[in-house]
Write a protein that holds these residues in place. Structure first.
Motif, short mmCIF file in Angstrom:
data_model
loop_
_atom_site.label_atom_id
_atom_site.label_comp_id
_atom_site.label_asym_id
_atom_site.label_seq_id
_atom_site.Cartn_x
_atom_site.Cartn_y
_atom_site.Cartn_z
N ALA A 170 0.83 -1.20 0.00
CA ALA A 170 0.00 0.00 0.00
C ALA A 170 0.87 1.25 0.00
CB ALA A 170 -0.93 -0.01 1.22
N LEU A 171 1.94 1.25 0.78
CA LEU A 171 2.86 2.39 0.79
C LEU A 171 3.50 2.59 -0.59
CD1 LEU A 171 4.79 2.08 4.18
CD2 LEU A 171 3.41 4.02 3.41
N THR A 172 3.88 1.50 -1.22
CA THR A 172 4.50 1.59 -2.55
C THR A 172 3.52 2.17 -3.57
OG1 THR A 172 5.88 -0.32 -2.03
CG2 THR A 172 5.68 0.27 -4.35
N LEU A 173 2.26 1.76 -3.51
CA LEU A 173 1.26 2.28 -4.44
C LEU A 173 1.03 3.77 -4.21
CD1 LEU A 173 -1.38 -0.61 -4.33
CD2 LEU A 173 0.48 -0.27 -5.98
N ILE A 174 0.96 4.18 -2.95
CA ILE A 174 0.77 5.60 -2.64
C ILE A 174 1.93 6.42 -3.18
CG2 ILE A 174 0.69 7.26 -0.73
CD1 ILE A 174 -0.80 4.98 0.84
N ALA A 175 3.14 5.92 -2.98
CA ALA A 175 4.31 6.63 -3.49
C ALA A 175 4.25 6.74 -5.02
CB ALA A 175 5.59 5.92 -3.07
N ALA A 176 3.82 5.67 -5.70
CA ALA A 176 3.74 5.70 -7.16
C ALA A 176 2.71 6.70 -7.65
CB ALA A 176 3.40 4.30 -7.67
N VAL A 177 1.61 6.84 -6.91
CA VAL A 177 0.51 7.70 -7.34
C VAL A 177 0.72 9.16 -6.98
CG1 VAL A 177 -1.93 8.19 -6.85
CG2 VAL A 177 -1.22 5.87 -7.41
N LEU A 178 1.35 9.43 -5.85
CA LEU A 178 1.40 10.80 -5.34
C LEU A 178 2.77 11.49 -5.46
CD1 LEU A 178 -0.78 10.69 -2.09
CD2 LEU A 178 -1.35 11.67 -4.32
N ILE A 179 3.85 10.73 -5.58
CA ILE A 179 5.17 11.34 -5.46
C ILE A 179 5.89 11.38 -6.80
CG2 ILE A 179 7.44 11.12 -4.37
CD1 ILE A 179 6.08 9.76 -2.01
N GLU A 180 6.32 12.57 -7.16
CA GLU A 180 7.24 12.78 -8.28
C GLU A 180 8.65 12.92 -7.72
OE1 GLU A 180 6.27 12.67 -11.32
OE2 GLU A 180 4.18 13.32 -11.42
N PRO A 181 9.69 12.54 -8.47
CA PRO A 181 11.06 12.74 -7.98
C PRO A 181 11.28 14.20 -7.57
CG PRO A 181 11.09 11.37 -9.94
CD PRO A 181 9.67 11.86 -9.79
N GLY A 182 11.82 14.38 -6.39
CA GLY A 182 12.06 15.72 -5.87
C GLY A 182 10.97 16.24 -4.96
N ASP A 183 9.78 15.59 -4.95
CA ASP A 183 8.72 16.00 -4.03
C ASP A 183 9.14 15.77 -2.59
OD1 ASP A 183 6.98 16.81 -6.00
OD2 ASP A 183 5.78 14.97 -6.00
N THR A 184 8.52 16.51 -1.69
CA THR A 184 8.83 16.40 -0.27
C THR A 184 7.75 15.63 0.46
OG1 THR A 184 10.05 18.49 -0.28
CG2 THR A 184 9.26 17.72 1.85
N VAL A 185 8.19 14.73 1.34
CA VAL A 185 7.31 13.96 2.22
C VAL A 185 7.70 14.27 3.65
CG1 VAL A 185 6.65 11.65 2.98
CG2 VAL A 185 6.99 12.11 0.54
N LEU A 186 6.71 14.59 4.48
CA LEU A 186 6.95 14.82 5.91
C LEU A 186 6.74 13.52 6.67
CD1 LEU A 186 5.08 18.22 6.52
CD2 LEU A 186 7.48 17.84 5.89
N VAL A 187 7.65 13.24 7.60
CA VAL A 187 7.55 12.03 8.43
C VAL A 187 7.90 12.38 9.87
CG1 VAL A 187 8.19 10.51 6.51
CG2 VAL A 187 9.97 11.35 8.07
N GLU A 188 7.46 11.52 10.79
CA GLU A 188 7.88 11.66 12.17
C GLU A 188 9.37 11.35 12.29
OE1 GLU A 188 3.65 9.96 13.88
OE2 GLU A 188 4.97 8.87 12.52
#
Length: 402
Positions: free
Chosen positions: A112-130
């Motif tokens: 599920a995480l891999t699918l979300i990354a494929a759908v929402l993230i372009e190279p260079g995009d920022t993701v916030l994490v704890e």
């Protein structure tokens, strides 16, 4: 006259792999497979608590009910209708109203995480994490080419008040959180902060990914509402979970609950990944959920894991060097430890392995500057007696490098 053959090397692996390290957790697990090692390293459910008889019956029933070869044939990407309905019902009973059409079955929540990354993230995009964060999520986002930026955290989890300035500066696409019995720290985000997070995400235009693999494993206190159920988050939260921690990991049955705006894109991404999750595994899982008492099974897990958590946490004062600090989680699988300044968890691990006990150093869980004095302990795999033995070995390792 023969012409000499010129050998040309094939092209290298994709550049996006260069900065994605192998998981130290997986490598340590390989070291702990030998007999006699007591491992606090992996977040592994206790195998003696698996319902193997129930699963044997479920697989037999799925095969016996295989009308027209359905459970052994290709199927729809979204998942087995009976399983999706059962998952939706379970989510609703836990405070997250869900329809079967909201659910996409995945091959574990890691997919599920891999699918979300494929759908929402372009190279260079920022993701916030704890900070720290779930290691395999960091790997997933790095594989997608994302910039991974930590959110300020304290003993209660992420600080929603830090989000406006962080969003203005970093322009993130999404925020990833494990708000309940966090991996690796074990902490739980309070309801007030969850509400503030939901409202901030709506105000700032963020997607939230709420990962909840451990939420049913509560040993004290009352459940806290899912972020996805709170005002402001309903249409912008992708909720993930799995049967791995409450049934068995080997089934690889996970799911995501997605807003309508993303559902079609996620289905297309899964079609490209694996067409669909194993039909026979889905059918067996659906049968198990329909004919076994999941509430009673989870109660049994809690009854076993709660004392194991207590044995680990209560034994730490006599095990760790003076000045160490640790969490006492209300549920889940993990205790997070911070050793005194000057200690290195890698050095302690080397001494521990010599004494046939293992844990995971904390530094790989940090998306930015790592704290090398931290480590993660899991308490679910071993009995109370084995935990006591393991802590004795760990104390010997501590004493050896003072």
């Amino acid at each position: 006259m023969s012409v000499p053959q010129i050998s040309t090397a094939p092209p290298p692996a994709a550049a996006r792999l260069r900065d994605v390290a192998s998981s130290p957790v997986r490598e340590i697990l390989a070291l702990t497979q030998r007999p006699g090692v007591i491992s606090f390293a992996g977040g592994l459910p206790a195998p003696e608590l698996f319902d193997a008889p129930g699963l044997r019956t479920a697989f037999a029933a799925a095969l016996a009910d295989d009308r027209f070869g359905r459970t052994l044939q290709y199927s729809t990407t979204e998942g087995d209708p009976a399983l999706r309905a059962a998952i939706a019902q379970r989510l609703g009973s836990r405070g997250l109203p869900t329809g079967a059409d909201d659910v996409l079955v995945t091959s574990g929540s890691q997919q599920a995480l891999t699918l979300i990354a494929a759908v929402l993230i372009e190279p260079g995009d920022t993701v916030l994490v704890e900070e720290p964060s779930y290691l395999a999520a960091l790997q997933c986002f790095q594989m997608a080419g994302a910039r991974v930026v930590p959110i300020p955290c304290d003993d209660d989890g992420l600080d929603p008040e830090a989000l406006p300035a962080l969003v203005r500066r970093e322009r993130p696409k999404l925020l990833y959180t494990v708000p309940t019995f966090h991996n690796p720290t074990g902490r739980t985000l309070p309801l007030e902060r969850r509400r503030a997070l939901a409202q901030a995400a709506a105000r700032l235009g963020l997607w939230i990914v709420e990962d909840d693999p451990y939420g049913e494993l509560r040993y004290r206190g009352e459940p806290v509402a899912p972020v996805a159920s709170l005002p402001g988050a309903e249409d912008r939260t992708i909720a993930l979970s799995t049967l791995s921690k409450v049934l068995v990991p080997g089934l690889r049955i996970g799911w995501l609950r997605a807003p309508a705006a993303l559902r079609r894109a996620l289905v297309v991404a899964k079609q490209a990944a694996d067409l669909h999750t194993s039909t026979i595994d889905q059918a067996a899982a659906a049968h198990w959920l329909a004919h076994c008492d999941l509430d009673a099974h989870v109660a049994g897990l809690r009854a076993a894991y709660g004392p194991r958590r207590d044995a680990l946490v209560d034994g730490l004062p006599e095990t760790l060097p003076e000045g160490s600090r640790w969490t006492r989680p209300d549920g889940g699988m993990f205790v997070w430890v911070r050793l005194p300044d000057g200690w290195d968890a890698d050095a302690l691990l080397a001494a521990a392995l010599e004494r046939e006990v293992a844990f995971v150093p904390g530094w790989p869980f940090f998306p930015a500057a790592a704290d090398r004095a931290t480590l993660r302990l899991s308490f679910t795999t071993h009995t109370v007696a084995e935990i006591g033995t393991g802590l004795g070995r760990l104390r010997a390792a501590v004493d050896s490098i003072r």
